[in-house]
Scaffold this active site. Sequence first.
Site, PDB file in Angstrom:
ATOM      1  N   TRP A  28      50.937 -35.657  10.554  1.00 21.48           N
ATOM      2  CA  TRP A  28      51.928 -36.613  10.062  1.00 21.48           C
ATOM      3  C   TRP A  28      51.775 -36.820   8.550  1.00 21.48           C
ATOM      4  O   TRP A  28      51.738 -35.879   7.787  1.00 21.48           O
ATOM      5  CB  TRP A  28      51.860 -37.921  10.840  1.00 21.48           C
ATOM      6  CG  TRP A  28      52.082 -37.826  12.327  1.00 21.48           C
ATOM      7  CD1 TRP A  28      51.242 -38.282  13.314  1.00 21.48           C
ATOM      8  CD2 TRP A  28      53.216 -37.275  13.026  1.00 21.48           C
ATOM      9  NE1 TRP A  28      51.766 -38.035  14.569  1.00 21.48           N
ATOM     10  CE2 TRP A  28      52.981 -37.429  14.422  1.00 21.48           C
ATOM     11  CE3 TRP A  28      54.401 -36.657  12.620  1.00 21.48           C
ATOM     12  CZ2 TRP A  28      53.878 -37.007  15.392  1.00 21.48           C
ATOM     13  CZ3 TRP A  28      55.305 -36.232  13.589  1.00 21.48           C
ATOM     14  CH2 TRP A  28      55.039 -36.408  14.951  1.00 21.48           C
ATOM     15  N   SER A  29      51.621 -38.071   8.105  1.00 21.39           N
ATOM     16  CA  SER A  29      51.613 -38.343   6.661  1.00 21.39           C
ATOM     17  C   SER A  29      50.300 -38.000   5.969  1.00 21.39           C
ATOM     18  O   SER A  29      50.235 -38.069   4.731  1.00 21.39           O
ATOM     19  CB  SER A  29      51.990 -39.801   6.379  1.00 21.39           C
ATOM     20  OG  SER A  29      53.390 -39.959   6.446  1.00 21.39           O
ATOM     21  N   PHE A  30      49.265 -37.620   6.706  1.00 23.42           N
ATOM     22  CA  PHE A  30      48.092 -37.063   6.032  1.00 23.42           C
ATOM     23  C   PHE A  30      48.483 -35.763   5.329  1.00 23.42           C
ATOM     24  O   PHE A  30      47.802 -35.317   4.400  1.00 23.42           O
ATOM     25  CB  PHE A  30      46.955 -36.830   7.037  1.00 23.42           C
ATOM     26  CG  PHE A  30      45.688 -36.291   6.419  1.00 23.42           C
ATOM     27  CD1 PHE A  30      45.113 -36.900   5.314  1.00 23.42           C
ATOM     28  CD2 PHE A  30      45.072 -35.161   6.944  1.00 23.42           C
ATOM     29  CE1 PHE A  30      43.944 -36.392   4.741  1.00 23.42           C
ATOM     30  CE2 PHE A  30      43.912 -34.645   6.383  1.00 23.42           C
ATOM     31  CZ  PHE A  30      43.347 -35.265   5.270  1.00 23.42           C
TER      32      PHE A  30
END
Length: 295
Positions: A28-30
């Site tokens: 995801w946003s990592f």
Amino acid sequence: MHKFHSYCISASGEERGEGNFDARFPYWSFTKTAIAICALKLCERGILQPDSPVDGAAYTLRQLLNHTAGLPDYGTLKAYHDAVAAGEQPWDRQTLLSAALAQGMLFAPGEGWSYSNVGYMLVREQIEAASGLDLAQLVAEIISTPLGLNSISLVTTREQFAQLHCEAAGKYHPGWVYHGCLAGNVRDAARLLHGLFTGKLLNAAWLAEMRVTYPLGGALEGRPWTACGYALGLMKGAMGKAGRSAGHSGGGPSCVNAVYYFPDLSEPVSGACFTDGHDEGEAETELVRLVQNVR
């Protein structure tokens, strides 16, 4: 009852974890942290300039990376969430961009802060155009190969997403994450951040640039944060007794994660935690518990 999958690495090289270390999860946003590393590596090489306007716009690469460009986000669009929930095919780039930008700029570049996935989509396009490589190739060359991270790849189809350890696997199309969605195991997520903060990915000057933080405030309800800010591709602040923290949380349909570096412990620790559900605070809280027990 949540099932946590966690992994930690201390500065002295001790590694420990809980759960499944080999299952692959959506990052995801990592992914934003990886995109920022690639962008700053291109700056280190002199290919990009962080404070030059992007494609004639009023904002710069640095402002896109720290969410101060003033761009709106597609996450505020009801039609976007409805389409994702209905299992539709992702919109094409222009449809997505037109819908998001129709909301208008939120503020003049550099005059505020607002999280924008659109901004990271533009960063991805900038680094791909400047390097002549796509995001998957950049991540492999700049991050995965130097660190020996064999589980990490960019997932772009339902079929690829179906192979991940996630309840939404087989239903969700990762093309809805317009800046791209990396996937990998929890061990490689921790090792990626460990590699970053031990100087294996960026030189000291550019790692220092990455850590310059826009302050956002204090505690967040239901989450372990006691001070919050955003650097370049890094959520940065402090998490109670664990002290300062830098990394990224992420979430999407059916699973969440938290990947952070904690420099104030008896020795610095990098760690990652993945779990089911929709509350990033639960992954963050579990990670804080785990890193405080690393000896």
